[in-house]
Design a protein around this motif. Structure first.
Motif, PDB file in Angstrom:
ATOM      1  N   LEU A  18       0.819  -1.212   0.000  1.00  7.85           N
ATOM      2  CA  LEU A  18       0.000   0.000   0.000  1.00  7.85           C
ATOM      3  C   LEU A  18       0.851   1.258   0.000  1.00  7.85           C
ATOM      4  CD1 LEU A  18      -2.937  -0.790   2.445  1.00  7.85           C
ATOM      5  CD2 LEU A  18      -3.084  -0.246   0.018  1.00  7.85           C
ATOM      6  N   MET A  19       0.222   2.362  -0.381  1.00  7.14           N
ATOM      7  CA  MET A  19       0.888   3.663  -0.294  1.00  7.14           C
ATOM      8  C   MET A  19       1.333   3.873   1.146  1.00  7.14           C
ATOM      9  SD  MET A  19      -2.515   6.010  -0.646  1.00  7.14           S
ATOM     10  CE  MET A  19      -3.705   4.849  -1.279  1.00  7.14           C
ATOM     11  N   GLY A  20       2.551   4.353   1.302  1.00  8.91           N
ATOM     12  CA  GLY A  20       3.080   4.577   2.634  1.00  8.91           C
ATOM     13  C   GLY A  20       3.846   3.388   3.200  1.00  8.91           C
ATOM     14  N   ALA A  21       3.890   2.276   2.468  1.00  9.68           N
ATOM     15  CA  ALA A  21       4.599   1.090   2.965  1.00  9.68           C
ATOM     16  C   ALA A  21       6.115   1.256   2.877  1.00  9.68           C
ATOM     17  CB  ALA A  21       4.157  -0.158   2.201  1.00  9.68           C
ATOM     18  N   GLY A  88       0.548   1.188  -5.421  1.00  8.14           N
ATOM     19  CA  GLY A  88      -0.211   0.332  -4.512  1.00  8.14           C
ATOM     20  C   GLY A  88      -1.224  -0.573  -5.177  1.00  8.14           C
ATOM     21  N   GLY A  89      -1.784  -0.150  -6.300  1.00 13.04           N
ATOM     22  CA  GLY A  89      -2.807  -0.959  -6.967  1.00 13.04           C
ATOM     23  C   GLY A  89      -2.290  -1.839  -8.080  1.00 13.04           C
ATOM     24  N   ALA A 136     -10.646   5.440   6.937  1.00  7.78           N
ATOM     25  CA  ALA A 136     -11.611   4.409   6.537  1.00  7.78           C
ATOM     26  C   ALA A 136     -11.285   3.898   5.137  1.00  7.78           C
ATOM     27  CB  ALA A 136     -13.037   4.964   6.588  1.00  7.78           C
ATOM     28  N   THR A 137     -10.854   4.795   4.261  1.00  2.00           N
ATOM     29  CA  THR A 137     -10.461   4.391   2.914  1.00  2.00           C
ATOM     30  C   THR A 137      -9.250   3.464   2.977  1.00  2.00           C
ATOM     31  OG1 THR A 137     -11.329   6.443   1.987  1.00  2.00           O
ATOM     32  CG2 THR A 137      -9.736   5.225   0.641  1.00  2.00           C
ATOM     33  N   MET A 138      -8.279   3.803   3.805  1.00  2.00           N
ATOM     34  CA  MET A 138      -7.085   2.965   3.938  1.00  2.00           C
ATOM     35  C   MET A 138      -7.454   1.595   4.492  1.00  2.00           C
ATOM     36  SD  MET A 138      -3.778   2.855   3.402  1.00  2.00           S
ATOM     37  CE  MET A 138      -2.931   4.433   3.539  1.00  2.00           C
ATOM     38  N   ARG A 139      -8.367   1.550   5.464  1.00  2.00           N
ATOM     39  CA  ARG A 139      -8.817   0.256   6.003  1.00  2.00           C
ATOM     40  C   ARG A 139      -9.458  -0.591   4.899  1.00  2.00           C
ATOM     41  NH1 ARG A 139      -8.803   0.092  11.604  1.00  2.00           N
ATOM     42  NH2 ARG A 139      -8.891   2.123  12.620  1.00  2.00           N
ATOM     43  N   ARG A 140     -10.278   0.049   4.084  1.00  2.00           N
ATOM     44  CA  ARG A 140     -10.936  -0.665   2.980  1.00  2.00           C
ATOM     45  C   ARG A 140      -9.887  -1.201   2.000  1.00  2.00           C
ATOM     46  NH1 ARG A 140     -11.865   0.736  -1.901  1.00  2.00           N
ATOM     47  NH2 ARG A 140     -11.599   2.973  -1.585  1.00  2.00           N
ATOM     48  N   GLU A 144      -9.157  -5.103   0.960  1.00  2.00           N
ATOM     49  CA  GLU A 144      -9.209  -5.551  -0.434  1.00  2.00           C
ATOM     50  C   GLU A 144      -7.863  -6.089  -0.919  1.00  2.00           C
ATOM     51  OE1 GLU A 144     -10.341  -2.106  -2.680  1.00  2.00           O
ATOM     52  OE2 GLU A 144     -12.391  -2.104  -1.900  1.00  2.00           O
ATOM     53  N   ARG A 145      -6.799  -5.405  -0.564  1.00  2.00           N
ATOM     54  CA  ARG A 145      -5.510  -5.693  -1.181  1.00  2.00           C
ATOM     55  C   ARG A 145      -4.625  -6.659  -0.414  1.00  2.00           C
ATOM     56  NH1 ARG A 145      -3.861   0.273  -3.562  1.00  2.00           N
ATOM     57  NH2 ARG A 145      -5.644   0.455  -4.982  1.00  2.00           N
TER      58      ARG A 145
END
Length: 186
Positions: A18-21, A88-89, A136-140, A144-145
Motif C-alpha cells: 500500500l501507499m506509505g509502505a 499500490g494498486g 476508513a479508505t485505507m482500512r478498505r 481488499e488488497r
C-alpha cells in the motif's frame, strides 16, 4: 550481495504494498546495496503521461490510470534486473501479477494501519485518499488488497525503524529464498 545478484539472474526485485509502505524509500536503498538500478513505476507513469498521478486521475479516471500502469510495469519488467517499486494498486491486476511472477521476485512490504497513516499524511498527492475519511479508505484498501499482496514471494514487515533495518530484513529473506530456489532447481 554478489550471491543475491548471481541468483537473481535477469529477474528484478519487485516491491508491492500500500501507499506509505516504503516501497520507494526502501527500494532506493535496496537497489544501492545490490548495485542495481532503481525504478519507481509511479514516476515512470508520470513521465510517460506528462502529468502527475493526481492529474491523471482527475482528467481520465482510475481505470485509465490502471491501464497505463499495467503497460508501464510490463515495459519496465522487460528492462532487465532492477529494483522496481510499484504503485499500490499495480499488483491487483492479474496480468501484472503474472508478469511479475515470470520476471521477478515479488516482495510485499506490509505495514500496519497506524504506520501507513502517519506516512501518507506527510503528502497530499494521494488521489485515493482524497475522501472525507482517509483512514476508513485505507482500512478498505487493506481489506481488499492484503489478501492479494499475500501472493507475493516474500513478506517483509515495514515498520517505524530506519529504512536500512527493513533493507537488511529484505536481504536476509531474499538470500534464503533464492538459495532455496537454487537448491530446488538442482
Amino acid at each position: 550481495m554478489a550471491a543475491i545478484r548471481e541468483r537473481l539472474g535477469a529477474r528484478s526485485i519487485v516491491l508491492v504494498g500500500l501507499m506509505g509502505a516504503g516501497k520507494s524509500s526502501v527500494g532506493r536503498r535496496l537497489a544501492q546495496r545490490l548495485g542495481l538500478p532503481f525504478l519507481d513505476a509511479d514516476v515512470e507513469i508520470e513521465r510517460a503521461a506528462g502529468m502527475s498521478i493526481p492529474d491523471i486521475f482527475a482528467a481520465h479516471g482510475e481505470a485509465h490510470f490502471r491501464d497505463g500502469e499495467r503497460r508501464v510495469v510490463a515495459r519496465l519488467l522487460g528492462e532487465g534486473p532492477q529494483v522496481l517499486a510499484t504503485g499500490g494498486g499495480a499488483y491487483m491486476n492479474e496480468e501484472t501479477r503474472r508478469r511479475i511472477a515470470e520476471r521477478g521476485v515479488c516482495i510485499w512490504l506490509k505495514a500496519e494501519l497506524d504506520v501507513l497513516m502517519r506516512r501518507v499524511r506527510k503528502r497530499q498527492n494521494r488521489p485515493l485518499l482524497s475522501t472525507p475519511d482517509p483512514e476508513a479508505t485505507m482500512r478498505r484498501l487493506m481489506d481488499e488488497r492484503y489478501p492479494v499482496y499475500a501472493l507475493a514471494d516474500l513478506v517483509i514487515l515495514s515498520r517505524d525503524v530506519p529504512h536500512e533495518a527493513v533493507v537488511e530484513d529484505i536481504l536476509d529473506c531474499l538470500s534464503r529464498h533464492l538459495a532455496g530456489r537454487a537448491e530446488a532447481a538442482q
